[in-house]
Motif scaffolding. Structure first.
Motif, PDB file in Angstrom:
ATOM      1  N   SER A   1     -21.262 -14.393 -28.688  1.00  0.00           N
ATOM      2  CA  SER A   1     -20.547 -15.642 -28.401  1.00  0.00           C
ATOM      3  C   SER A   1     -19.045 -15.480 -28.601  1.00  0.00           C
ATOM      4  O   SER A   1     -18.238 -16.043 -27.843  1.00  0.00           O
TER       5      SER A   1
ATOM      6  N   LYS B   1     -15.756 -15.538 -25.486  1.00  0.00           N
ATOM      7  CA  LYS B   1     -14.648 -16.484 -25.512  1.00  0.00           C
ATOM      8  C   LYS B   1     -13.573 -16.097 -24.507  1.00  0.00           C
ATOM      9  O   LYS B   1     -12.930 -16.958 -23.896  1.00  0.00           O
TER      10      LYS B   1
ATOM     11  N   TRP C   1     -16.019 -19.081 -22.371  1.00  0.00           N
ATOM     12  CA  TRP C   1     -17.243 -19.699 -22.880  1.00  0.00           C
ATOM     13  C   TRP C   1     -17.053 -20.242 -24.287  1.00  0.00           C
ATOM     14  O   TRP C   1     -16.431 -19.617 -25.146  1.00  0.00           O
TER      15      TRP C   1
ATOM     16  N   TYR D   1     -19.549 -22.214 -27.357  1.00  0.00           N
ATOM     17  CA  TYR D   1     -20.960 -22.459 -27.681  1.00  0.00           C
ATOM     18  C   TYR D   1     -21.101 -23.396 -28.881  1.00  0.00           C
ATOM     19  O   TYR D   1     -20.282 -23.395 -29.800  1.00  0.00           O
TER      20      TYR D   1
ATOM     21  N   GLY E   1     -24.014 -23.863 -24.191  1.00  0.00           N
ATOM     22  CA  GLY E   1     -22.774 -23.192 -23.810  1.00  0.00           C
ATOM     23  C   GLY E   1     -22.096 -23.854 -22.628  1.00  0.00           C
ATOM     24  O   GLY E   1     -22.759 -24.364 -21.720  1.00  0.00           O
TER      25      GLY E   1
ATOM     26  N   ASN F   1     -18.643 -23.154 -19.950  1.00  0.00           N
ATOM     27  CA  ASN F   1     -17.526 -22.328 -19.520  1.00  0.00           C
ATOM     28  C   ASN F   1     -16.384 -23.241 -19.114  1.00  0.00           C
ATOM     29  O   ASN F   1     -16.495 -24.019 -18.166  1.00  0.00           O
TER      30      ASN F   1
ATOM     31  N   GLN G   1     -22.652 -24.885 -17.327  1.00  0.00           N
ATOM     32  CA  GLN G   1     -23.285 -25.225 -18.597  1.00  0.00           C
ATOM     33  C   GLN G   1     -24.609 -24.479 -18.699  1.00  0.00           C
ATOM     34  O   GLN G   1     -25.385 -24.424 -17.733  1.00  0.00           O
TER      35      GLN G   1
ATOM     36  N   THR H   1     -29.129 -23.348 -16.098  1.00  0.00           N
ATOM     37  CA  THR H   1     -27.710 -23.639 -15.927  1.00  0.00           C
ATOM     38  C   THR H   1     -27.523 -24.997 -15.259  1.00  0.00           C
ATOM     39  O   THR H   1     -28.422 -25.523 -14.602  1.00  0.00           O
TER      40      THR H   1
END
Length: 265
Positions: free
Chosen positions: A22, A26, A30, A32, A133, A135, A141, A253
């Protein structure tokens, strides 16, 4: 599953990898949010292992119907998500926070002594990590759920010497493991009816055993010659599980709503 300080188990290793990934994502935009819950299934009863202590610092009273007499129900929604009513959900932003929660859960989990094990788990432990998550660049998503489960080991009453409460616990453990085997064998045979509702364990794990999920099972055996019979049974079970196909996992997603924000990076 937990391991020791110098030999980390599956749960801490998995969490470290998730947080490392995660952080690495970044740079691609992204962000989270992660939520944790932990429960045990003891004598076919769900117990919340993250319930806060009472105001006077004493542990809440446990009963056979849960903690403080609270009842928990399992529900599956149309999207394949599982929810346990009134279960404690904790937002987490680091491995350290989760480690603290794991220590709290370990202190609350049901253990007991038998002739085969000084510290025998008397329940199935279910650790659930929910991942959300977003973006920030593409508005994409994603969401997913990771369940890490420590199953109580099956026991032969003739060897464990269980009596009284230990006997009741052993019978509940063996029955739920038999139900899990029935579900897996029904899936392997592609039967029309799969008996998920035969136990709390299989009903809770229903989304993990089909649909969009991906499942990995470790079967542990004893190196002791005196446990040869149990080891052979475990290996036969593992062979049948290995032959089971539950489907192809798919990434979930969606596009983010305009007001959606995440609190943790």
């Amino acid at each position: 599953m937990m391991g020791k300080h110098d030999q980390k188990g599956l749960i801490p290793r998995s969490l470290e990898q998730i947080f490392q990934t995660s952080q690495a994502l970044k740079a691609q935009g992204w962000k989270y949010k992660l939520q944790v819950s932990m429960l045990e299934i003891y004598n076919e009863t769900i117990r919340d292992l993250l319930l806060p202590r009472s105001s006077n610092g004493l542990d809440l009273i446990r009963s056979d119907s849960g903690v403080g007499g609270k009842q928990y129900s399992i529900k599956h929604d149309a999207n394949g998500n599982t929810h346990v009513s009134d279960l404690t959900l904790v937002d987490v932003c680091s491995v350290r926070e989760i480690s603290s929660l794991l220590e709290q859960a370990a202190q609350s989990r049901s253990v007991g002594k038998t002739q085969m094990n000084e510290q025998s788990s008397r329940s199935h432990f279910v650790f659930t990590l929910r991942i959300f998550g977003v973006n920030e660049n593409t508005e994409q998503q994603v969401q997913g759920v990771l369940n890490l489960i420590d199953l109580a080991g099956s026991e032969r009453l003739s060897r464990s010497g269980a009596t009284g409460e230990r006997l009741k616990e052993t019978q509940a453990i063996n029955k739920s493991l038999s139900s899990l085997a029935d579900v897996i064998f029904a899936l392997a045979k592609k039967e029309d009816h799969v008996p998920f509702r035969n136990s709390k364990l299989t009903y809770l794990l229903q989304p993990c055993l089909g649909g969009d999920s991906k499942t990995l099972m470790f079967v542990n055996i004893s190196p002791e010659p005196s446990s040869t019979g149990e080891s052979l049974c475990s290996l036969r079970f593992a062979a049948r599980v290995n032959a089971c196909e539950i489907g192809i996992p798919r990434r979930q997603t969606a596009m983010r709503p305009m007001d959606s924000r995440l609190s943790c990076g």
